[in-house]
Design an enzyme around this catalytic site. Structure first.
Site, short mmCIF file in Angstrom:
data_model
loop_
_atom_site.label_atom_id
_atom_site.label_comp_id
_atom_site.label_asym_id
_atom_site.label_seq_id
_atom_site.Cartn_x
_atom_site.Cartn_y
_atom_site.Cartn_z
N TYR A 136 0.85 -1.19 0.00
CA TYR A 136 0.00 0.00 0.00
C TYR A 136 0.89 1.24 0.00
O TYR A 136 1.11 1.88 1.02
CB TYR A 136 -0.94 -0.01 1.20
CG TYR A 136 -1.97 -1.13 1.14
CD1 TYR A 136 -2.02 -2.00 0.04
CD2 TYR A 136 -2.90 -1.34 2.15
CE1 TYR A 136 -2.94 -3.02 -0.03
CE2 TYR A 136 -3.84 -2.37 2.09
CZ TYR A 136 -3.84 -3.20 1.00
OH TYR A 136 -4.77 -4.23 0.93
N LYS A 182 5.25 -15.05 -0.63
CA LYS A 182 4.90 -15.43 -2.01
C LYS A 182 6.17 -15.26 -2.82
O LYS A 182 6.18 -14.64 -3.88
CB LYS A 182 3.76 -14.54 -2.52
CG LYS A 182 3.12 -15.01 -3.82
CD LYS A 182 2.49 -16.38 -3.74
CE LYS A 182 2.19 -16.92 -5.13
NZ LYS A 182 1.83 -18.35 -5.13
N ASP A 215 -1.13 -18.32 -0.83
CA ASP A 215 -2.26 -19.05 -1.43
C ASP A 215 -2.54 -20.34 -0.65
O ASP A 215 -3.69 -20.62 -0.27
CB ASP A 215 -2.03 -19.30 -2.93
CG ASP A 215 -0.60 -19.73 -3.27
OD1 ASP A 215 0.25 -19.78 -2.35
OD2 ASP A 215 -0.34 -20.01 -4.45
N ASP A 239 -4.14 -7.88 5.15
CA ASP A 239 -5.48 -7.31 4.97
C ASP A 239 -6.45 -8.40 4.52
O ASP A 239 -7.52 -8.58 5.10
CB ASP A 239 -5.39 -6.18 3.93
CG ASP A 239 -6.67 -5.36 3.84
OD1 ASP A 239 -7.59 -5.60 4.65
OD2 ASP A 239 -6.75 -4.49 2.96
N ASP A 243 -9.59 -10.53 6.88
CA ASP A 243 -11.02 -10.61 6.57
C ASP A 243 -11.46 -12.06 6.41
O ASP A 243 -12.54 -12.45 6.85
CB ASP A 243 -11.37 -9.81 5.31
CG ASP A 243 -11.64 -8.34 5.62
OD1 ASP A 243 -11.05 -7.83 6.60
OD2 ASP A 243 -12.44 -7.71 4.91
MG MG Z 1 -9.72 -4.96 4.90
#
Ligand code: MG
Ligand code: NAI
Length: 345
Positions: A136, A182, A215, A239, A243
């Protein structure tokens, strides 16, 4: 002896405004028994403010909350205001300016909450997400109309401190860290991440750890959630994982989070994982537990672990006894659920 904490409240938009009053009511109730008082300053920073005044918060917004002991936030975001405006206009400046480089999300399945997983009883883990750099970033841009470039920034300081936080946290839990990588597909930043995590791991020989590709890790989180203790991940991976993890635990309405500045040079910020939920806003349907659990994390951070534990214990008992909001298959509205919890406390 009594302690007073100065708390900056940012209820935000939609159900954010409905879940913050239950959270402060719970804090006041528990605080009263422990000699802790809270002085709240509430700020109207939101998409509503953006629509009226053209900015999510005033130009000197960060200075107004810099001296507070902690920040409790509801949720920001509303249809009509692009989500990147609400995020970059408020949450990201707070996280970055106050060096809240740890995003902490505990995940537990509570009795009385139906998880979509068949094997969820033993779920009890924490996602430690890097919160200040990584994918980000603002570096990049458009080249003409056909190309966009987005750079990820990983620094030795940034990766070392998030890894240290995760290993130290694991020492106080079950002693296991899983690092999300990754490095097979992302060939510069992810091998760098792996190398530094391995270096920091060597400083914590009592913690077992392994590195897993994101993954495969996502699949295992669904198939064998009980095997995780502390998961450490970069900003983007963390992130998404958190979730997924909140969904594994049964409801996004319960999941809490902390944006921590572990050195305590700046206030840390606590917020439920869920957003402003425009689809149910204003109908007394919001589950206040995400905000209440976040407030408990705030209490813990402020040095009151026993008081924090009383809150999570009351949450567990109330859910186990069948008093639940609609998102968990119950009948209770936000108000009724909260008043019963207050009564219990
Ligand atoms: Mg989020
Ligand atoms: P959301 O979390 O607001 O809602 C997703 C679904 O979960 C909806 O069906 C909603 O009704 C339900 N839900 C969420 N929280 C609930 C609660 N406490 N009780 C009962 N049901 C609940 O996510 P969505 O719809 O993607 O985003 C809505 C807005 O919120 C967007 O503008 C988004 O940018 C913003 N948002 C803000 C966040 C923040 O402030 N940190 C985090 C996530 C989204």
């Amino acid at each position: 002896m009594s302690t007073t904490h100065r708390i900056a409240l940012i209820p935000g938009d939609g159900i954010g405004q409905e879940v913050i009053p239950p959270a402060t009511a719970v804090l006041d109730a528990v605080g009263a028994r422990h000699g802790i008082t809270f002085a709240y300053d509430s700020f109207d920073w939101s998409c509503e403010r953006y629509a009226e005044q053209g900015a999510m918060m005033p130009a000197d917004g960060l200075d107004r909350i810099r001296a507070h002991d902690a920040i409790l936030l509801g949720a920001v975001g509303w249809p009509g205001v692009p989500d990147h405006v609400s995020l970059w206009g408020l949450l990201i400046p707070i996280r970055r300016e106050f060096s809240q480089y740890v995003n902490l999300r505990p995940i537990a399945v509570m009795e009385g909450v139906a998880s979509p997983l068949a094997n969820a009883e033993d779920v009890d883990f924490v996602v430690v997400r890097e919160n200040s750099e990584g994918e980000y970033s603002e570096v990049g841009g458009r080249v003409g109309r056909d190309i966009a470039i987005q750079e990820a920034i990983f620094t030795r300081t940034g990766v070392s401190r998030i890894a240290d936080y995760a290993f130290t946290l694991a020492e106080s839990r079950r002693g296991h860290v899983t690092s999300a990588t990754k490095s097979n597909g992302i060939v510069h930043t992810m091998p760098f991440w792996d190398e530094i995590v391995a270096e920091r791991a060597a400083l914590h020989p009592d913690v077992e750890w392994r590195s897993e590709h994101i993954d495969a890790l996502a699949a295992k989180l669904v198939l064998q959630p009980g095997r995780f203790d502390v998961i450490v991940a970069s900003n983007l991976f963390g992130d998404i994982l958190s979730d997924l993890a909140a969904a594994v635990a049964g409801s996004i309405g319960i999941a809490p989070s902390g944006n921590l500045n572990p050195e305590r040079e700046f206030p840390s910020m606590f917020e439920p994982v869920h957003g402003s939920a425009p689809d149910i806003a204003g109908q007394d349907l919001a589950n206040p537990l995400g905000a209440i659990w976040s407030a408990a994390m705030m209490l813990d951070h402020l040095g009151h672990p026993e008081a924090a534990e009383e809150i999570t214990q009351a949450m567990r008992t109330q859910l186990a006894e069948g008093n639940r909001t609609r998102d968990l298959g119950g009948q209770a509205g936000t108000h009724q659920f909260t008043s019963e919890l207050l009564h219990r406390l």
